[in-house]
Motif scaffolding. Structure first.
Motif, PDB file in Angstrom:
ATOM      1  N   THR A 456       0.846  -1.197   0.000  1.00  0.00           N
ATOM      2  CA  THR A 456       0.000   0.000   0.000  1.00  0.00           C
ATOM      3  C   THR A 456       0.878   1.243   0.000  1.00  0.00           C
ATOM      4  O   THR A 456       1.804   1.332   0.815  1.00  0.00           O
ATOM      5  CB  THR A 456      -0.921  -0.004   1.233  1.00  0.00           C
ATOM      6  OG1 THR A 456      -1.824  -1.112   1.130  1.00  0.00           O
ATOM      7  CG2 THR A 456      -1.717   1.284   1.329  1.00  0.00           C
ATOM      8  N   VAL A 458       2.568   4.544   0.841  1.00  0.00           N
ATOM      9  CA  VAL A 458       2.704   5.591   1.848  1.00  0.00           C
ATOM     10  C   VAL A 458       3.459   6.754   1.235  1.00  0.00           C
ATOM     11  O   VAL A 458       3.030   7.896   1.273  1.00  0.00           O
ATOM     12  CB  VAL A 458       3.443   5.076   3.101  1.00  0.00           C
ATOM     13  CG1 VAL A 458       3.582   6.192   4.127  1.00  0.00           C
ATOM     14  CG2 VAL A 458       2.734   3.890   3.705  1.00  0.00           C
ATOM     15  N   SER A 497      -5.259   2.657  -2.073  1.00  0.00           N
ATOM     16  CA  SER A 497      -4.311   2.184  -3.073  1.00  0.00           C
ATOM     17  C   SER A 497      -4.884   2.322  -4.480  1.00  0.00           C
ATOM     18  O   SER A 497      -4.194   2.754  -5.420  1.00  0.00           O
ATOM     19  CB  SER A 497      -3.933   0.727  -2.806  1.00  0.00           C
ATOM     20  OG  SER A 497      -3.287   0.592  -1.567  1.00  0.00           O
ATOM     21  N   SER A 632       5.377   0.646   3.867  1.00  0.00           N
ATOM     22  CA  SER A 632       4.082   0.006   3.632  1.00  0.00           C
ATOM     23  C   SER A 632       3.891  -1.236   4.483  1.00  0.00           C
ATOM     24  O   SER A 632       2.793  -1.788   4.543  1.00  0.00           O
ATOM     25  CB  SER A 632       3.950  -0.357   2.149  1.00  0.00           C
ATOM     26  OG  SER A 632       4.907  -1.349   1.792  1.00  0.00           O
TER      27      SER A 632
END
Length: 808
Positions: A456, A458, A497, A632
């Motif tokens: 995901t 960041v 995402s 992540s």
């Protein structure tokens, strides 16, 4: 020794360096070790060097300015400083160079540790006029391993260290006793450096860059054209006269002779140094010195043969002929090598074109992770799911040879760039990666490319890196978008995402918001699996294991070790164990120690360097809590519902260099919704653990909100959903609770409240006994320690020798 006398006397000769002198003097006066005197010798400089020295003396009593009535040169100016020095140790620093931060503290500590040796040799870094810094390769010779102090006879390779005075701290009593002074001339270092090392009764080394040696674009002595470069002959006369007067040093003559020949060839080869019409004269002088100081019977080997032949013959034309012949030979070899490489590349391109004319293989899939690393991340979890839910597809994995040991036996392995690799790229229907395959890939009609991504987001990605040169590092935006145009599917673990990927990689792919396959293992593991993993890592029963996994910094080089790990463990107490893992993008090889060995040893076995462990998912399962920053990994770890602490100590610098999605306008970024307690520094981090706040009620509430926002689909079936959609063509969500290969349709998402991730040992009343497991990893090989040792020695995890199970 008078207690009022300083520990160090730093001598700075200054002539024509007014543009750099402020930085030089500041680098000395702002050192964390302040017990020093700074002697600035104005060598009758035509610019403002003298005035600058006086200004600093008016502000700081440690500065002692000296003004010479006439320009005497670098050596005599240093002698003037030596006559005035009263410190225990003398250091020399040129007026355009600087000390690195905390250099004097490191030198003082090393001198004390080694019993006040006569000479301490430390390392340096070259600073080019463009601002680029270069660490010399000779740094390995300054290793601190072995007994210290020592004599030069114990480590003769030190004689080939840089011939400089500014990389040494010399005991003043030793210099006074031996009567060392500098001669005048361009090459005054020659009769100083070697005699100092040979006469020293004790020497120590410091493997640390303490000086930034500035190489000016123009104006440096060694970059000027002058007959004064003939001074090198007189300086070697002085050196050998010193040796001849001390018969006990005669065994150093062969080494000094070889150094002289190398030096003479260097002066001759630098065309800018010798004026036009003097090169033949220089070679004649060199031939005389060769005959005068040659040691008969000493062999000359390797690349030195041509140099010695040049100086021995002393013939300019002969040297040019030999040089041209050698250059032609090297050129011929280079041409042949280049031709062979070009032929190889051409053959591979032709092979790839031919393979693209052949039919696609619907039963073939090629996987890769992180541009050729081992079996890991989302592609690894998908490869296992392919073999489970689409067994008719034969899989292959593209990895460099050093990572082949991580691959399951049922998976064919290919080396990037090989014939097999290009065959697979041309013929395999399914191409799965979390990075990119070769940029020369031509996607064929019918091929299906799955971009799994690596977690995901960041930190900012893709098009959002425009305008951030430290992070983008010359990224080809057009090439980036061309690569995205080849994607058919992009995996996403949450709405955040999905929105980020579709904005920063705008292309025509389909987003599969199914969860991340690499997190499936968190829902399948058992308490027995966790106990076995902890035992294999050397975590003692009853300990609280904290995984420290910082992300990489684009604006820094090397692993991030902002924490004093030894201090953290000491403050937290004996029950805590720290699993330290550097980010793979820091460039550390699998077996490299990412954290300082002294800190590891001092931690008494409670600091485990797990950088080389191939599975970060296993490390998550083995730990009780996570410390991270902008990685992540926090999203993956949240699926375990275990405590997470964010270390937010350099937010401003990271935001300036890379940036995060903390203020996304479309979906609240991860940084705005922390998964637990947030520490602004090391002391605050220690306090969070010492007070129990790391697993308190507030941290639990934050983690619950974080999981609800960012972990909606990671229920253990993400990989199955992807394979059923991509390979089997299923799109409908299955009803009921059927699971497994025989069930039709995509498995429904298990609600967050119904998931039961395996608890950590700290959350269980009693820890289970390690024993045989069912479907999770088999027993680790004997390369891992079977149990925590009773002695306080370090437990280290060997990198790259773990047989990773199919389930990751």
């Amino acid at each position: 020794m008078d207690a009022l006398l300083p520990r160090f006397s730093v001598i700075v000769p200054a002539h024509g360096v007014q543009a750099y002198l402020h930085e030089c003097l500041d680098s000395v006066l702002t050192q964390s070790f302040s017990d020093l005197e700074l002697i600035v010798v104005d060598d009758c400089s035509p610019d403002a060097c003298g005035a600058i020295a006086d200004e600093y003396a008016a502000r700081d009593p440690r500065v002692r300015p000296v003004h010479l009535p006439a320009n005497e040169g670098l050596g005599p100016a240093r002698n003037t400083g030596l006559d005035l020095a009263v410190g225990d140790y003398v250091l020399f620093l040129d007026g355009d160079d600087t000390l690195t931060p905390d250099a004097l503290r490191a030198i003082a500590d090393r001198v004390k540790e080694t019993g006040d040796p006569d000479v301490l040799v430390y390392d340096y870094t070259r600073v080019l006029w463009s601002g680029e810094t270069v660490r010399p390769q000779r740094a390995t010779r300054l290793t601190e391993e072995g007994p210290a102090p020592f004599r030069l006879d114990d480590r003769p390779s030190l004689l080939s260290a840089p011939m400089a005075v500014w990389n040494k701290a010399c005991r003043r009593e030793f210099l006074d006793r031996e009567g060392f002074t500098f001669p005048p001339g361009y090459y005054e270092n020659v009769p100083w450096t070697y005699p100092v090392l040979m006469a020293a009764g004790s020497i120590a080394t410091l493997d640390r860059s303490c000086v930034h040696y500035r190489q000016l674009r123009r104006g440096g002595i060694l970059g000027t054209t002058s007959r004064r470069h003939f001074d090198v002959f007189e300086q070697y006369d002085r050196l050998f006269a010193y040796v001849d007067a001390r018969p006990w040093l005669a065994h150093w003559r062969p080494a000094l002779f070889r150094r002289m020949v190398d030096h003479l060839v260097t002066v001759f080869s630098r065309r800018v140094r010798l004026p036009r019409g003097t090169r033949a004269e220089f070679l004649r002088r060199a031939r005389v010195h060769y005959a005068r100081y040659r040691v008969p019977g000493v062999p000359v080997r390797g690349h030195r043969r041509l140099r010695h032949l040049l100086v021995r013959l002393g013939a300019h034309r002969t040297y040019r002929a030999l040089s041209l012949a050698a250059r032609a030979g090297r050129h011929g070899l280079g041409v042949l090598t280049a031709a062979l490489r070009a032929a190889g590349r051409g053959a591979l391109r032709l092979h790839y074109r031919v393979q693209r004319l052949l039919p696609l293989r619907a039963d073939r899939a090629l996987f890769s992770a992180y541009d050729g690393r081992g079996y890991c991340c989302n592609p690894g979890a998908l490869e296992e799911a392919f073999r489970t839910y689409a067994p008719h597809v034969r899989t292959a994995w593209a990895a460099r040879p050093e990572h082949h040991h991580t691959l399951p036996t049922a998976t064919r392995r290919v080396v990037p760039g090989s014939v097999g690799y290009w065959t697979a790229l041309a013929r395999a229907k399914y191409l799965v990666t979390n990075a990119e395959f070769d940029t020369r890939l031509v996607k064929r009609a019918g091929q299906v490319m799955v971009q799994t991504q690596a977690g995901t987001p960041v930190k900012r990605m893709g098009l959002d890196l425009r305008g951030r040169p430290a992070a983008a590092r010359g990224t080809d935006t057009a090439g980036l978008l061309c690569g995205a145009d080849q994607w058919d599917f992009v995996l996403s673990g949450n709405r955040h995402s999905t929105l980020v990927w579709e904005r920063v990689f705008p292309a025509g792919y389909e987003t599969l918001e199914y969860g991340l396959p690499r997190n499936d293992v968190f829902q399948r593991a058992t308490s027995m699996d966790v106990d076995r993993l902890r035992a294999s890592l050397g975590v003692p029963e009853g300990a609280i294991a904290v995984l420290y996994a910082p992300t990489y910094r684009d604006h820094r080089s090397g692993p991030r070790t902002a924490l004093d790990l030894e201090r953290v463990l000491r403050r937290l107490g004996p029950r805590f164990v720290l699993l330290a893992r550097a980010h793979h993008a820091d460039g550390a090889p699998p077996d490299a120690r990412a954290y300082d060995a002294p800190a590891v040893r001092a931690a008494g076995g409670r600091l485990l360097d797990v950088t080389g462990h191939p599975s970060v998912e296993h490390l998550c399962l083995a730990s009780d809590a996570l410390i991270t920053d902008y990685s992540s990994l926090m999203f993956d770890y949240a699926n375990l519902d275990r405590p997470i602490v964010l270390l937010d100590d350099d937010r401003e610098a990271y935001e300036a260099a890379r940036g995060t999605y903390r203020d996304s306008s479309t979906s609240s970024g991860a940084s705005s919704f922390p998964p637990g307690a947030v520490a602004r520094g090391e002391d605050e981090l220690i306090d969070i653990f010492a007070t129990g706040h790391w697993r308190g009620s507030r941290s639990t509430q934050l983690r619950a909100a974080f999981r609800a926002r960012f972990c909606p689909y990671d229920d253990g079936h993400a990989a199955e959903r992807v394979v059923r959609r991509v390979v089997l063509g299923e799109t409908e969500i299955r009803t009921g609770t059927r699971t497994g290969a025989g069930a039709a349709g995509l498995p429904p998402v298990v609600p967050l409240a119904e998931r039961r991730p395996v608890p950590s040992p700290a959350e269980r009343p009693t820890a289970s006994v390690p024993g045989p497991a069912g479907s999770f990893p088999p027993a680790f090989p004997s390369a891992f320690p079977p149990a925590f040792p009773s002695s306080p020695e370090t437990v280290t995890v060997p990198g790259g020798r773990v047989a990773v199970h199919d389930a990751l």
